[in-house]
Design a protein around this motif. Structure first.
Motif: not given
Length: 460
Positions: A147-156, A108-127
């Motif tokens: 991860l899916v919930q974290a992205a939703a809560d960060a807005g991306i 959630r924190a990382v995806y929110a940092e991405m939002a601050l960097a103008g990122i509106t969608a992320v491909g999470e290589f999840h293993y």
């Protein structure tokens, strides 16, 4: 209906002045250069609201390659030099300590940092699928759901690239230690688990073949068959040693091996593609390639042939991978500057090509995003043109001067998620501090030996 107005907007691969943007239900319904923000849109007599977007407005960025938990390693892996292997030990320590709750907090924190960097969608290589001992959680997709919930809560938006990871080496050695968290036993086990994942309005489900060292050749064709129609990513030729071992085992390069088994399709993305032969470049021409310049330099991987791939027909995208930096301007600048260093020539990519790479949502399955155009998702990134970095820059070239610190506002799917440089719902520095501290307080100290051992592959 909502109307935005901006002095500089990137539209159709070029800069336009005084553009009115009409948005309805998160989708762009009008793009009017030299428009009057006070004039009603067609068929409308009044506006619900008008918002002035400051500076240069770009389409939302797509981070095509992310390992969210690697963010906990930033600034903690450089003592005494070290090597990939000392870096990997720390990464394993973080991976071993995560559970669904702590993974959610960190992501959630990382995806929110991405939002601050103008990122509106992320491909999470999840293993990072299972418990520390490799035993599945009661919900076998608990980590992916976090991860899916974290992205939703960060807005991306997120594309969960659920990863097949079965062996630890090209010659098929079994997974050991924390790597047991990554594996599902066999391809059928992976398929059974991933079949339970479901797409959501902000989330797509994709797949990843981790690498040629993590998936036996005997499983590749069936994996390709089972993932038809999905976004599929694969780590490719990040290190020379991977190529050498694949050549020794299979008599070909990784790109050739994947071609033999039908893995390369229009929706398959090669990640890194650093050490390629001429034949490899021919294979990848017409496909998609994701470069991660800040991680590739942080891990001393080398410089991939970006311009050659583009000239061969490959479509490029960008990712922040290990999150040594989360800044799409730094990534796109790295794409250009690395190629300048490798070729000793300037101007390898135009600003339009660099923006297209940074906003390549198609690479993670979002074909309705990545452009400021009618019918596309309303993703807007506002970049200051009056900071100490951008002051005096030509707005059409400001991307080569700006950093993520120059982003003031971000709109994702028509919703304001960053305002005046701050996330609208998350204290990002505090969230990162809390999440990382909980993981690293009991971690071993940063290694100090200047180990220069050549290992078999960086992607753990």
């Amino acid at each position: 209906m909502k109307t935005y107005f901006a002095s500089y907007v990137w539209v159709g691969g070029r800069l336009e002045r005084d553009v009115r943007l009409d948005v309805h239900r998160g989708v762009i319904v009008g793009v009017t250069p030299s428009g009057d923000p006070s004039a009603p849109a067609p068929g409308k007599s009044a506006r619900e609201s008008i918002m002035k977007l400051p500076g240069l407005v770009l389409p939302g960025f797509a981070n095509a390659h992310s390992h969210a938990f690697h963010r906990a390693l930033r600034g903690r892996t450089h003592a005494g030099g070290g090597s990939f292997w000392t870096w990997r030990d720390l990464m394993y320590s973080v991976a071993g300590g995560l559970d669904p709750d702590s993974y959610y907090a960190l992501a959630r924190a990382v995806y929110a940092e991405m939002a601050l960097a103008g990122i509106t969608a992320v491909g999470e290589f999840h293993y990072l699928h299972h418990g520390p001992d490799g035993v599945p959680y009661a919900d076998p997709n608990a980590m992916g759901h976090a991860l899916v919930q974290a992205a939703a809560d960060a807005g991306i938006r997120i594309t969960l690239l659920d990863t097949l990871y079965l062996t630890s080496s090209v010659d098929g050695k079994p997974l050991e230690g924390v790597q047991r968290r990554y594996g599902d036993g066999d391809l059928d086990g992976w398929s059974a688990r991933t079949d339970q994942l479901r797409a959501q309005p902000h989330a797509k489900i994709g797949a990843a073949l981790h690498s040629v060292r993590a998936v036996p050749a005997s499983d590749m064709a069936l994996f390709a068959d089972r993932t038809a129609g999905l976004p599929v990513h694969v780590h490719l030729s990040e290190q020379r040693a991977e190529n050498e071992q694949t050549l020794a085992t299979y008599g070909c390069t990784p790109a050739e091996l994947l071609e033999r088994h039908g893995v390369w399709r229009a929706d398959t993305v090669a990640v890194h593609a650093t050490h390629l032969t001429d034949r490899d470049v021919d294979i990848l021409g017409g496909h998609q390639v994701c470069f991660c310049p800040t991680t590739e330099r942080d891990l001393a991987d080398g410089i991939g042939p970006a311009r050659r791939l583009a000239d061969a027909g490959a479509t490029l995208s960008l990712g922040s991978d290990s999150h040594a930096v989360i800044d799409q301007f730094e990534e796109l600048r790295g794409l250009e500057m690395n190629d300048r260093l490798a070729t000793e020539r300037r101007g390898r990519f135009t600003p339009a090509e660099l923006i297209a790479a940074a906003a390549n949502h198609q690479s993670i399955g979002w074909s309705d995003a990545g452009e400021i155009a009618v019918g596309k998702r309303a993703d807007f990134v506002c970049v200051r043109l009056d900071s100490v970095r951008t002051a005096g820059a030509d707005p059409a070239q400001a991307i080569l001067a700006a950093t993520a610190a120059d982003i003031t506002h971000v709109v994702a799917d028509g919703r304001l998620i960053v305002s005046d440089g701050r996330h609208t719902s998350i204290d990002v520095p505090q969230a990162l501090t809390d999440a990382i501290r909980s993981l690293t307080d009991n971690a071993p100290p940063s290694p100090t030996p200047a180990d220069t051992t050549l290992g078999e592959g960086r992607r753990a």
